[in-house]
Design a protein around this motif. Sequence first.
Motif, PDB file in Angstrom:
ATOM      1  N   MET A  80      46.942  65.883  24.375  1.00 28.30           N
ATOM      2  CA  MET A  80      48.271  65.435  23.942  1.00 28.30           C
ATOM      3  C   MET A  80      49.374  66.014  24.819  1.00 28.30           C
ATOM      4  N   ARG A  81      49.205  67.277  25.190  1.00 29.13           N
ATOM      5  CA  ARG A  81      50.223  67.895  26.056  1.00 29.13           C
ATOM      6  C   ARG A  81      50.234  67.227  27.442  1.00 29.13           C
ATOM      7  N   LEU A  82      49.055  67.096  28.051  1.00 29.48           N
ATOM      8  CA  LEU A  82      48.997  66.521  29.400  1.00 29.48           C
ATOM      9  C   LEU A  82      49.493  65.072  29.392  1.00 29.48           C
ATOM     10  N   ASN A  83      49.110  64.312  28.352  1.00 32.18           N
ATOM     11  CA  ASN A  83      49.602  62.930  28.230  1.00 32.18           C
ATOM     12  C   ASN A  83      51.118  62.908  28.103  1.00 32.18           C
ATOM     13  N   GLY A  84      51.608  63.727  27.186  1.00 33.13           N
ATOM     14  CA  GLY A  84      53.044  63.706  26.890  1.00 33.13           C
ATOM     15  C   GLY A  84      53.892  64.140  28.070  1.00 33.13           C
ATOM     16  N   TRP A  85      53.486  65.228  28.715  1.00 33.80           N
ATOM     17  CA  TRP A  85      54.294  65.761  29.819  1.00 33.80           C
ATOM     18  C   TRP A  85      54.202  64.892  31.085  1.00 33.80           C
ATOM     19  N   PHE A  86      52.978  64.452  31.383  1.00 37.05           N
ATOM     20  CA  PHE A  86      52.750  63.997  32.761  1.00 37.05           C
ATOM     21  C   PHE A  86      52.263  62.558  32.935  1.00 37.05           C
ATOM     22  N   ARG A  87      51.701  61.951  31.880  1.00 32.72           N
ATOM     23  CA  ARG A  87      51.027  60.682  32.113  1.00 32.72           C
ATOM     24  C   ARG A  87      51.886  59.492  31.706  1.00 32.72           C
ATOM     25  N   GLY A  88      51.394  58.303  32.013  1.00 33.02           N
ATOM     26  CA  GLY A  88      52.042  57.071  31.548  1.00 33.02           C
ATOM     27  C   GLY A  88      52.574  56.215  32.680  1.00 33.02           C
ATOM     28  N   ILE A  89      52.394  56.652  33.958  1.00 34.07           N
ATOM     29  CA  ILE A  89      52.956  55.875  35.061  1.00 34.07           C
ATOM     30  C   ILE A  89      51.915  55.001  35.769  1.00 34.07           C
ATOM     31  N   ARG A  90      50.717  54.946  35.226  1.00 37.90           N
ATOM     32  CA  ARG A  90      49.741  54.039  35.859  1.00 37.90           C
ATOM     33  C   ARG A  90      48.893  53.290  34.831  1.00 37.90           C
ATOM     34  N   VAL A  91      49.527  52.955  33.706  1.00 35.08           N
ATOM     35  CA  VAL A  91      48.821  52.229  32.653  1.00 35.08           C
ATOM     36  C   VAL A  91      48.362  50.865  33.200  1.00 35.08           C
ATOM     37  N   LEU A  92      47.112  50.538  33.028  1.00 33.72           N
ATOM     38  CA  LEU A  92      46.497  49.261  33.455  1.00 33.72           C
ATOM     39  C   LEU A  92      46.367  49.105  34.973  1.00 33.72           C
ATOM     40  N   ARG A  93      46.767  50.129  35.715  1.00 27.14           N
ATOM     41  CA  ARG A  93      46.749  49.975  37.174  1.00 27.14           C
ATOM     42  C   ARG A  93      45.324  49.867  37.715  1.00 27.14           C
ATOM     43  N   SER A  94      44.427  50.723  37.234  1.00 31.17           N
ATOM     44  CA  SER A  94      43.034  50.660  37.713  1.00 31.17           C
ATOM     45  C   SER A  94      42.431  49.306  37.388  1.00 31.17           C
ATOM     46  N   GLU A  95      42.751  48.775  36.211  1.00 32.22           N
ATOM     47  CA  GLU A  95      42.202  47.483  35.797  1.00 32.22           C
ATOM     48  C   GLU A  95      42.676  46.377  36.743  1.00 32.22           C
ATOM     49  N   TRP A  96      43.971  46.399  37.097  1.00 32.71           N
ATOM     50  CA  TRP A  96      44.484  45.382  38.027  1.00 32.71           C
ATOM     51  C   TRP A  96      43.931  45.586  39.426  1.00 32.71           C
ATOM     52  N   GLU A  97      43.754  46.849  39.821  1.00 29.69           N
ATOM     53  CA  GLU A  97      43.168  47.104  41.144  1.00 29.69           C
ATOM     54  C   GLU A  97      41.762  46.526  41.215  1.00 29.69           C
ATOM     55  N   ARG A  98      40.995  46.748  40.151  1.00 33.26           N
ATOM     56  CA  ARG A  98      39.623  46.208  40.122  1.00 33.26           C
ATOM     57  C   ARG A  98      39.641  44.688  40.173  1.00 33.26           C
ATOM     58  N   LYS A  99      40.548  44.082  39.406  1.00 30.03           N
ATOM     59  CA  LYS A  99      40.639  42.628  39.354  1.00 30.03           C
ATOM     60  C   LYS A  99      40.929  42.084  40.763  1.00 30.03           C
ATOM     61  N   HIS A 100      41.926  42.688  41.422  1.00 28.23           N
ATOM     62  CA  HIS A 100      42.299  42.185  42.743  1.00 28.23           C
ATOM     63  C   HIS A 100      41.219  42.490  43.777  1.00 28.23           C
ATOM     64  N   SER A 101      40.536  43.594  43.582  1.00 31.14           N
ATOM     65  CA  SER A 101      39.462  43.941  44.494  1.00 31.14           C
ATOM     66  C   SER A 101      38.343  42.895  44.401  1.00 31.14           C
ATOM     67  N   SER A 102      38.050  42.427  43.180  1.00 33.96           N
ATOM     68  CA  SER A 102      36.988  41.413  43.036  1.00 33.96           C
ATOM     69  C   SER A 102      37.468  40.044  43.513  1.00 33.96           C
ATOM     70  N   ASN A 103      38.787  39.878  43.651  1.00 29.30           N
ATOM     71  CA  ASN A 103      39.362  38.597  44.092  1.00 29.30           C
ATOM     72  C   ASN A 103      39.593  38.510  45.587  1.00 29.30           C
ATOM     73  N   ARG A 104      39.283  39.636  46.299  1.00 27.38           N
ATOM     74  CA  ARG A 104      39.832  39.727  47.662  1.00 27.38           C
ATOM     75  C   ARG A 104      39.299  38.663  48.621  1.00 27.38           C
ATOM     76  N   ASP A 105      38.121  38.093  48.323  1.00 26.30           N
ATOM     77  CA  ASP A 105      37.593  37.077  49.235  1.00 26.30           C
ATOM     78  C   ASP A 105      38.015  35.659  48.858  1.00 26.30           C
ATOM     79  N   ARG A 106      38.710  35.539  47.739  1.00 30.79           N
ATOM     80  CA  ARG A 106      39.147  34.199  47.341  1.00 30.79           C
ATOM     81  C   ARG A 106      40.387  33.806  48.139  1.00 30.79           C
ATOM     82  N   PRO A 107      40.485  32.526  48.524  1.00 31.88           N
ATOM     83  CA  PRO A 107      41.663  32.133  49.300  1.00 31.88           C
ATOM     84  C   PRO A 107      42.942  32.227  48.458  1.00 31.88           C
ATOM     85  N   VAL A 108      44.058  32.452  49.151  1.00 32.91           N
ATOM     86  CA  VAL A 108      45.356  32.503  48.458  1.00 32.91           C
ATOM     87  C   VAL A 108      45.635  31.104  47.909  1.00 32.91           C
TER      88      VAL A 108
END
Lengths: 524, 82
Positions: free
Chosen positions: A305-333
């Motif tokens: 709770m302390r570490l979350n409260g003081w320091f976290r919250g600036i990358r919510v869902l970021r890993s999930e979107w990174e993974r999504k885009h990583s799996s999409n990287r060979d698809r054409p724009v």
Amino acid sequence: MSVAAPKVDAIRVDDRGIWFRSSVDDVLDVCFDGRRVWSFWLQRDSDAAAGGRLAEWPSALVRFLDGSTRLSLVAHVSGATLYDEEVRLGSGDGRIAVVSPEGKPLGLDKSNRLSQTFDTRSAEDVAPLLDSIGEVLAAIREAGVEAFLAYGTLLGAVRQGALIGHDSDADLGYVSTHSHPLDVILESFRLQRHLSGLGYTTYRYSGIAFKVEVIEADGFRRGLDVFGGFIAEPVGDQPGMLYLMGEIGAAFARDWIYPLTTATLEGREFPVPAVPEKLLEATYGPGWRVPDPAYHFHTARPTVMRLNGWFRGIRVLRSEWERKHSSNRDRPVPDRPSALAQYVVAQEGVPERVVDLGAGRGGDALWFARQGAAVTALDFVPRAAAAAQALAEQGGVDLEVREVNLLSLRSTLAEGARLAHAPGDRVVVARHLADATNASGRGGAWRLCEMALRDGGRLYLEFWSGTPHRRREGQLLAAVPADTVVAELVARGAVIVHREETQVESAPGEPGRTLARLVAQWQR
Amino acid sequence: MAEVKKRVRPGLRRRVVDAVGGGLVSELLSRIDELEAAVEENRNLNLRVAELVDLVQELLVPVASQDRDKIDAAVAKFQRSL
């Protein structure tokens, strides 16, 4: 965990996993053709099934399980082999090979993520990592902070003088001289800026932890994590508490850390805490000397709770979107504009300047640029739009991709200021942004729009509207009520000039969905 | 808090506990929720204020120069360092 071999009977291996009978808990290595690919705890990582226990194959491993292998189960601590048979999984005829696309051997780390664990790498292979550790430690020292080996890297050095076979990365830590979270965060910002100034690519995880990317001799991009910590001022008669990102909270004395001493890792000397055993106990508990390749942290709730409260919250869902885009990287724009992009042009003509907020792969951004707009594509995973940017460059059209993190006030304010001063009439387009982030991310988005559109222009939004539900694991878009978004925008001074909601059919059997479209402006 | 709630699930047990305690358990659980939220809000200020201080510290001097090019360069450099 005992040094004697655990008693495990009736082991069967099939496509679902490893079935067995055992009443003890111990950690086993699963080896394919003699090489460890996974480790699991007999009880913790299995479920009751058919009168015994079933440890299902971890999802990261499943795609490889199509062929034959000599499968052995080895008790990690005692080294006793409990099972050793030729098995066939799936319907493939070849040998099972758990390898990267480049053919490099992979194993699962303690979080069941596929990685090039150190037990797959030779001394020659890990030499560049050791160089990188030395290089980053020196760069941090230059900024006036004494960092040391931490987490698994420290454990390996102290326990065996070597990298741990089932580990795959290297971690560094430091304990600040400050005793207040705010000062510790500012120090971490300064440290990251120093490394960035030296030319390193960095990536922030939280208020006091970031990654430094080092390019090794063979071109491999190595990420070293730098975890900040501090000793909070004692309250009353309570002992001073060490908090070290991202798992440690323990009563601690500063002189157990500084002055640093050294320990040998793979034949080289590296800085470690003055009494490293104390930090290892704070990290892994009193059993830290016993190896556990499937170790799970049990961080105490007050520490989380302390570490979350003081320091976290600036990358919510970021890993999930990174993974999504990583799996999409060979698809054409995508080369066709979205309905929202077409709507923007129907209303405004081709705008002089378009800000695509949450641009994703940049299909719309590229399309606007090809129509003649000057386009800024913003996303917190900017590499998702790398292909669109390359196409823009080839075609000589005006598209710039920039990173913005709507959960970070610094990032939002700096980008807002930049956009506010960019020349030209503009629109901001945000397609599936409101439903792709949380309330805090939306707050950042509307703040950025208010700055970018303070002298005119409109915001075009499209998102799934509906009753809010907690996101399921892996769910990227979660409906948000249009009324909520309208209220947030109005609270930030916007005027809603258009609102429509359209029912969209879903797959048979699925409930229909509502697509909301809003147009807002700040011009007063 | 989640564990506490799991142990005192709404239902018969909770109603009995509440009846005996005159609603005290429910009230205390809500007050723990409120206190945890308040503590969280306060802790969140650390990162928020640090972000603002960092931004002001890094950009105030270039902005004070009133030199457009210097300001643009400082903002771009600041963004790269995040």
